[in-house]
Design a protein around this motif. Structure first.
Motif, PDB file in Angstrom:
ATOM      1  N   CYS A  24       0.832  -1.213   0.000  1.00 50.38           N
ATOM      2  CA  CYS A  24       0.000   0.000   0.000  1.00 50.38           C
ATOM      3  C   CYS A  24       0.866   1.263   0.000  1.00 50.38           C
ATOM      4  O   CYS A  24       0.550   2.232  -0.699  1.00 50.38           O
ATOM      5  N   ALA A  25       1.942   1.254   0.760  1.00 52.66           N
ATOM      6  CA  ALA A  25       2.836   2.417   0.812  1.00 52.66           C
ATOM      7  C   ALA A  25       3.437   2.709  -0.559  1.00 52.66           C
ATOM      8  O   ALA A  25       3.661   3.872  -0.907  1.00 52.66           O
ATOM      9  N   ALA A  26       3.677   1.677  -1.343  1.00 54.60           N
ATOM     10  CA  ALA A  26       4.229   1.867  -2.685  1.00 54.60           C
ATOM     11  C   ALA A  26       3.281   2.701  -3.548  1.00 54.60           C
ATOM     12  O   ALA A  26       3.723   3.472  -4.398  1.00 54.60           O
ATOM     13  N   PRO A  31       5.393   7.325  -8.732  1.00 53.00           N
ATOM     14  CA  PRO A  31       6.516   7.621  -9.629  1.00 53.00           C
ATOM     15  C   PRO A  31       7.779   6.823  -9.288  1.00 53.00           C
ATOM     16  O   PRO A  31       8.558   6.486 -10.174  1.00 53.00           O
ATOM     17  N   SER A  32       7.961   6.505  -8.024  1.00 54.40           N
ATOM     18  CA  SER A  32       9.129   5.718  -7.615  1.00 54.40           C
ATOM     19  C   SER A  32       8.871   4.219  -7.675  1.00 54.40           C
ATOM     20  O   SER A  32       9.771   3.427  -7.424  1.00 54.40           O
ATOM     21  N   PRO A  35       5.118  -0.154 -12.452  1.00 57.86           N
ATOM     22  CA  PRO A  35       4.538  -1.501 -12.416  1.00 57.86           C
ATOM     23  C   PRO A  35       5.550  -2.640 -12.329  1.00 57.86           C
ATOM     24  O   PRO A  35       5.358  -3.568 -11.541  1.00 57.86           O
ATOM     25  N   GLN A  36       6.601  -2.589 -13.116  1.00 60.35           N
ATOM     26  CA  GLN A  36       7.598  -3.673 -13.081  1.00 60.35           C
ATOM     27  C   GLN A  36       8.181  -3.820 -11.676  1.00 60.35           C
ATOM     28  O   GLN A  36       8.339  -4.931 -11.170  1.00 60.35           O
ATOM     29  N   LYS A  37       8.474  -2.701 -11.031  1.00 59.44           N
ATOM     30  CA  LYS A  37       9.030  -2.729  -9.673  1.00 59.44           C
ATOM     31  C   LYS A  37       7.992  -3.231  -8.666  1.00 59.44           C
ATOM     32  O   LYS A  37       8.317  -4.022  -7.781  1.00 59.44           O
ATOM     33  N   LEU A  38       6.738  -2.775  -8.802  1.00 55.05           N
ATOM     34  CA  LEU A  38       5.673  -3.261  -7.917  1.00 55.05           C
ATOM     35  C   LEU A  38       5.546  -4.774  -8.005  1.00 55.05           C
ATOM     36  O   LEU A  38       5.466  -5.462  -6.986  1.00 55.05           O
ATOM     37  N   LEU A  39       5.521  -5.277  -9.224  1.00 56.16           N
ATOM     38  CA  LEU A  39       5.386  -6.718  -9.409  1.00 56.16           C
ATOM     39  C   LEU A  39       6.581  -7.467  -8.839  1.00 56.16           C
ATOM     40  O   LEU A  39       6.427  -8.480  -8.163  1.00 56.16           O
ATOM     41  N   ILE A  89      -4.757   9.383  -7.751  1.00 55.69           N
ATOM     42  CA  ILE A  89      -4.193  10.528  -7.032  1.00 55.69           C
ATOM     43  C   ILE A  89      -4.329  10.256  -5.531  1.00 55.69           C
ATOM     44  O   ILE A  89      -5.325  10.620  -4.894  1.00 55.69           O
ATOM     45  N   PRO A  90      -3.337   9.589  -4.948  1.00 54.70           N
ATOM     46  CA  PRO A  90      -3.424   9.246  -3.532  1.00 54.70           C
ATOM     47  C   PRO A  90      -3.146  10.454  -2.640  1.00 54.70           C
ATOM     48  O   PRO A  90      -2.616  11.465  -3.097  1.00 54.70           O
ATOM     49  N   SER A  91      -3.495  10.313  -1.381  1.00 56.68           N
ATOM     50  CA  SER A  91      -3.175  11.316  -0.369  1.00 56.68           C
ATOM     51  C   SER A  91      -2.487  10.586   0.783  1.00 56.68           C
ATOM     52  O   SER A  91      -2.506   9.353   0.833  1.00 56.68           O
TER      53      SER A  91
END
Length: 176
Positions: A24-26, A31-32, A35-39, A89-91
């Motif tokens: 969730c923090a990701a 931008p950091s 998708p490839q990094k999340l996976l 657009i998270p907060s």
């Protein structure tokens, strides 16, 4: 023996909660975290799955809805379709407090989920924007994470959101 089982359950519970919070923090810094990094960092390396629930009739304007994307390439396709359609657009309070994450380390995989078991549910809220129209809306959503492997990586990520608001925002139907 019962004490050892309790300790394992507590350890598994902590692992799944920690992994869920990290996932969730990701999202709070997309931008950091492309998708490839999340996976790679948060999902099982073999056959990760993503399902965003919604009516199949809406897939003409929301092509990421109503189907399961299986495997790394299809999961990347999900992110691509999503990013071409909507902006997230998270907060800082998108995922709220500790109470927004519920973990059941004993839940068994189902619906084709592989893995060591466990389930996490997350309640979130955020603003979304339709790429084509620029229309924005706020909504609450739920993530269901399951099929965790032994290391606590996610096997299946399911999303329940507000497809009607998304449908209207992308121009699927004019507001009355």
């Amino acid at each position: 023996m019962a004490n050892a089982h309790h300790e394992h359950a507590q350890t598994r519970h902590s692992l799944l909660k920690t992994r869920t919070k990290a996932f969730c923090a990701a999202f709070l810094d997309l931008p950091s975290n492309p998708p490839q990094k999340l996976l790679q960092e948060h999902f099982t390396p073999t056959q990760p799955c993503i399902t965003e629930h919604g009516p199949s009739w809406a897939s003409s304007c929301l092509p990421f809805l109503g189907r399961t994307f299986t495997g790394v390439n299809e999961c990347l396709q999900y992110f691509d379709l999503l990013s071409k359609t909507l902006e997230f657009i998270p907060s800082p309070d998108t995922f709220g407090d500790e109470g927004s994450i519920v973990v059941d380390e004993n839940a068994r995989p189902g619906d084709g989920d592989a893995g060591a078991g466990g389930l996490a549910s997350v309640k979130g809220k955020a603003k979304f924007k339709a790429i084509a129209t620029g229309k924005e809306w706020e909504e609450e959503f739920v993530y269901r994470l399951s099929g965790f492997d032994e290391d606590g990586k996610i096997g299946h990520w399911e999303v329940w959101a507000d497809p009607l608001s998304a449908w209207v925002a992308v121009g699927g139907e004019e507001e009355k």
